[in-house]
Enzyme design. Structure first.
Site, PDB file in Angstrom:
ATOM      1  N   LYS A  31     -28.151 -94.059  10.125  1.00 29.00           N
ATOM      2  CA  LYS A  31     -28.095 -94.187   8.659  1.00 29.00           C
ATOM      3  C   LYS A  31     -28.580 -95.558   8.188  1.00 29.00           C
ATOM      4  CE  LYS A  31     -25.189 -90.283   7.659  1.00 29.00           C
ATOM      5  NZ  LYS A  31     -23.881 -89.712   7.336  1.00 29.00           N
ATOM      6  N   ARG A  39     -20.965 -87.386  15.332  1.00 25.27           N
ATOM      7  CA  ARG A  39     -22.115 -86.564  14.917  1.00 25.27           C
ATOM      8  C   ARG A  39     -23.360 -87.434  15.053  1.00 25.27           C
ATOM      9  NH1 ARG A  39     -25.191 -85.628  10.415  1.00 25.27           N
ATOM     10  NH2 ARG A  39     -25.779 -83.461  10.026  1.00 25.27           N
TER      11      ARG A  39
HETATM   12  N1  HH2 Z   1     -24.174 -86.771   7.342  1.00 27.25           N
HETATM   13  C1  HH2 Z   1     -25.261 -86.034   7.039  1.00 27.25           C
HETATM   14  C2  HH2 Z   1     -25.184 -84.639   6.990  1.00 27.25           C
HETATM   15  N2  HH2 Z   1     -24.024 -83.996   7.280  1.00 27.25           N
HETATM   16  N3  HH2 Z   1     -21.753 -84.083   7.898  1.00 27.25           N
HETATM   17  C3  HH2 Z   1     -20.668 -84.791   8.199  1.00 27.25           C
HETATM   18  N4  HH2 Z   1     -19.502 -84.165   8.475  1.00 27.25           N
HETATM   19  N5  HH2 Z   1     -20.689 -86.161   8.239  1.00 27.25           N
HETATM   20  C4  HH2 Z   1     -21.821 -86.870   7.965  1.00 27.25           C
HETATM   21  O1  HH2 Z   1     -21.768 -88.112   8.001  1.00 27.25           O
HETATM   22  C5  HH2 Z   1     -23.005 -86.133   7.627  1.00 27.25           C
HETATM   23  C6  HH2 Z   1     -22.925 -84.713   7.602  1.00 27.25           C
HETATM   24  C7  HH2 Z   1     -26.554 -86.716   6.743  1.00 27.25           C
HETATM   25  O2  HH2 Z   1     -27.267 -86.946   7.920  1.00 27.25           O
HETATM   26  P1  HH2 Z   1     -28.447 -85.999   8.433  1.00 27.25           P
HETATM   27  O3  HH2 Z   1     -27.978 -84.610   8.679  1.00 27.25           O
HETATM   28  O4  HH2 Z   1     -29.075 -86.640   9.617  1.00 27.25           O
HETATM   29  O5  HH2 Z   1     -29.521 -86.054   7.267  1.00 27.25           O
HETATM   30  P2  HH2 Z   1     -29.892 -85.096   6.054  1.00 27.25           P
HETATM   31  O6  HH2 Z   1     -28.705 -84.944   5.170  1.00 27.25           O
HETATM   32  O7  HH2 Z   1     -31.038 -85.826   5.381  1.00 27.25           O
HETATM   33  O8  HH2 Z   1     -30.302 -83.772   6.618  1.00 27.25           O
END
Ligand code: HH2
Length: 335
Positions: free
Chosen positions: A277, A312
């Site tokens: 992040k 995660r």
């Molecule tokens: N962060 C993201 C998405 N889902 N779920 C949980 N429980 N906790 C988190 O911190 C979290 C999440 C965002 O990260 P990412 O999936 O890599 O990116 P994007 O939302 O751009 O798909």
């Protein structure tokens, strides 16, 4: 109102009076007592009310078949064109399946499959589109031998994912986005992640503000657990997540990570999603998300040292190696 943050320790020299944190490897013999408007102070565990102590120490039930007495790796698979780190790489179903198999082989204990980016500034994806991205991938992976979680805010998407073989729901809105989602999760009897966010992805980074970020997020999650429990979702199946980067400045994220052990007081397994992040890029000077692996590992180990049960992450192999060394150093555990 006083809050009790266990001072999480991992040293092999553990005093006899120390208590296991959430039934795991970390232990504590002292707490930090936090109270809004008052200076924080250290206190012995004897000062912690019995009900709070019971929540801080009780072993957590296995989740989707995974032991919760150690950190488990949740591999991220974004079947999206626009996720901040891996957007577009796995939108093609064959590429998504190949990546899922890589993450499983690298040692992910479970996979989190998402069809909608919730990065700052992202727009909502229609339900049919989100289902078309995620359900076929889940169906193809249902016999892959590891639990699958659907990362969605929407009842329709969760229903389709559960029918396709998902065994867990990860809702970054903690049941605030779709009034129908709680019923779907309750009926299926699957685990649910309740994540804190301030605002919606479209605007959440505009000017996030808190009275006390750690205590505000704690109170908010406690309220969302009550809402979920009221909708028939067993407390033992709820996971809490402070929501790194969701309506938070870098300073907010750091305060939450520094204080993570407080969240064990909610009595549920804790999940942390900090992988790659922006604040990691800001602090480590890495603009490109795929170069933020080292910083992500530092955060993962800091979380493990506070007893977090689910990490995660995008970089499964690296996280697994880091945790293996961490365990080996702590207790000579070479597994
Ligand atoms: N962060 C993201 C998405 N889902 N779920 C949980 N429980 N906790 C988190 O911190 C979290 C999440 C965002 O990260 P990412 O999936 O890599 O990116 P994007 O939302 O751009 O798909």
């Amino acid at each position: 109102m006083a809050y009790y943050r266990p001072i999480a320790m991992t040293d092999i020299a553990r005093p006899p009076r120390a208590l296991a944190l959430a039934g795991g490897r970390c232990w504590f013999a002292q707490v930090e007592v936090l109270d809004r408007g008052r200076p924080a102070r250290l206190a012995p565990v004897s000062e912690v009310p019995d009900a709070v102590l019971a929540r801080l120490t009780a072993p957590r039930a296995p989740l989707a078949g995974l032991a919760m007495d150690r950190p488990q790796i949740m591999g991220i698979l974004n079947v999206t064109p626009d996720s901040f780190s891996d957007g577009g790489r796995f939108l093609d179903p064959a590429a998504a399946l190949a990546q899922a198999r890589v993450l499983a082989a690298e040692g992910a204990a479970l996979l989190d499959i998402g069809g909608e980016s919730t990065r700052p500034g992202s727009a909502e994806v229609p339900v049919a589109e989100e289902i078309a991205r995620t359900a076929p991938v889940i169906a193809a992976l249902r016999d892959a031998g590891l639990p699958l979680s659907i990362d969605t805010r929407k009842a329709g998407v969760a229903r389709a994912a559960l029918a396709a073989g998902a065994g867990m729901v990860n809702d970054v809105s903690a049941l605030t986005f779709d009034a129908g989602l709680a019923g779907v999760v309750a009926a299926a009897g699957v685990p649910l992640v309740l994540m804190h966010a301030q605002g919606t992805p479209a605007t959440m980074q505009d000017a996030p503000a808190y009275d006390d970020v750690l205590l505000d997020v704690y109170d908010w999650l406690e309220h969302r657990i009550a809402v979920a429990a009221g909708a028939g979702i067993a407390r033992g199946r709820i996971v809490v997540d402070p929501g790194i980067g969701f309506g938070k400045t870098a300073a907010h994220n750091l305060a939450l990570i520094r204080g993570l052990s407080l969240f064990h007081g909610l009595g549920c397994p804790v999940l942390l999603g900090a992988s790659r992040k922006r604040f990691i890029g800001t602090i480590s000077g890495q603009e490109r998300p795929d170069r933020r692996v080292a910083g992500s590992l530092a955060v993962a180990l800091a979380a493990a040292a506070q007893g977090v049960q689910l990490l995660r992450v995008h970089d499964v192999a690296e996280t697994r190696a880091a945790l293996a060394l961490w365990r080996a150093i702590l207790a000579g555990d070479l597994t």
